[in-house]
Design an enzyme around this catalytic site. Sequence first.
Site: not given
Length: 674
Positions: A513-514, A517, A574, A578
Amino acid sequence: MRNFLKLLIVFILFVPALFSQDKPPADVRFSADMLDKSIDPCNDFYAYACSKWTAQNPIPADRSSWGRFNELQQRGEYIVRDILEKAAADRPGRSASEQKIGDYYASCMDEAAVEKAGIRPLEADFHSITAIKSKDELSQEIVRLHREGTEVLFGFDSGSDFKNASQMIAQLDQGGLGLPDRDYYFKDDPKSVELRKKYVAHVAKMFALLGDDEAKAAAEAKVVMEIETGLAKGALDQTSRRDPQKIYHKLSNQELAALNSSFNWNAYFEGVGAPRFDSLNVVEPEFVKNMQEVIRAHSLDDWKTYLRWHTVHSNAETLPAAFVNEDFDFFGRTMTGAKELRPRWKRCVSYTNADLGELVGQLYVQQTFGAEGKERTLAMVGALEKALGEDIKNSPWMGADTKTQALAKLQAITNRIGYPDKWRDYSALQIVRGDALGNSQRANQNDFQRKLDKIGKPLDKRDWPYPPMTVNASYNPLENNITFPAGILQPPFYDNRADDAMNFGGIGAGIGHELTHGFDDEGSQFDAEGNLRDWWTANDKKQFEERTGCIRDQYANFVAVDDLKLNGKLTLGENTADNGGMRIAYMAMLNTFAGKEPAPVDGLSAEQRFFLGFANVWCQNRTAAESRMRVTIDSHSPGKYRVNGTVSNMPEFREAYHCSATAPMVNQNACRVW
Ligand SMILES: [Zn+2]
């Protein structure tokens, strides 16, 4: 303290709830008994994985939401309390760190002393406000308040220069509001109108607690509402603040003065002790321009009222019970739906963490985080980065030039795992036993000065955005790095005793997830060095926007509470993180298996357990008020949609659970960016 975790452009994994409860730490490990076998995972995977947990874990009275993150946070609170109580025992031979954290905590816990002091600790502040003789002197008063941690009128800080990210510059942002967002001042649905009325009543009660009679307090509250509404007019909404182009305006000091000449900027910058600079990022020029109108439109007495309100508001948590309770009544009970104030020790733990985080963190890390944890996490980060690299290379919609740039960006991502290599120095900060409010103000002052000292210096990537016991994680596009503190590297995210499938679905998806980003609608606008620079070909950008548009529309149809739907644009980054994070975590898991399928555990295949590892961390309950508030201010979707929205886009999920093509958990128009 109120501004903890308020970061301009750092993407955190989730936004923690404000308010926690006093019950013994739960075992947070996954168990197959938690699954609700009466529910078909293909109909509602979140309910299958979480409905037993949500039924067995109602929201504690002192909270507005309760989820698996909170269980983990709660365990951390007990560990930290233990550390603080030991440090608080006044004995010879305490280290300087123990003196600071121990005396800070002991002062906060000494409720009798706080009651006895009353509002005396704020008297010097009030005298100073009363003594202002002209609007020109406002800047000096705002210097004093900002240094103490009271954010009036605007926010001032340092930050990376968006177009030269290795350099720190001064940053002037919107601020000075009591409500959580500008939209709260203008929305005209009945619930918002009602909330504003209650806010004005709350402000009046706080003035009454300071000793003003009822009529005067009511009139003062009206003035506060007028000034804040005036300021809010120039402020940007949360969705716009996700657009880096809208929050970067590098202006010379002269250009700033031309925007707003009614405020003495030079006196302010000198007064706060900022190093000299010629230019700065004026995050929202419209706000600064509008501020001039608001300053002119109100009398000096009105401004004194506004400053007095923010002084009591900002310090309310450290004042006697009457103030704490009134503050909770509005910001806890009304705004979030929490029923009870959390116990004093929990509040004091969180204030100590916020004000002396890296001193507490050093002791926390010694107790909880071994070298093995760091090594295994680094190995996982490596596996996830490799998977994202393969994913980019094999992307069917991206051209060769953009791929080269994307891979260079991925290569350049740096990791901060566990705890900082260089701990923060608090030696200049004086903590005095028995002075709870003074300690808080001096800590704010120390923090503010440290931020300002960075202006004009190169970016120091060794500085962490939050202390290591934090249960969260983040990606910072300006630094192009990810941060995974020790606090999150525990069950249910990461468990030494769990199988790979569970860990890849838990912490693996978090790392994915990070990393993603860096390539979502916002992060993708920054390059490998963290500069705001377009590295995309026009055609690839178009393809990208079509794909993110699919996610935006999918989530915009999810209902958060009553008939209120999610904001697809606010949550897009976000949800994209995901979507990509789970895909690359899945790839990384398969790479780790290297063709050798592990044996099922509890009758569940590794692939099934991977998705359960993911769903498991997002089980949560929320009050209606909290859900409502988050639609406006939180860029993260609620747990249910983080789970169902993500898995319904993945053919890998359909295959793992043998879902029919028309099952609710199979999105007919499956969205995929990465
Ligand atoms: Zn995120």
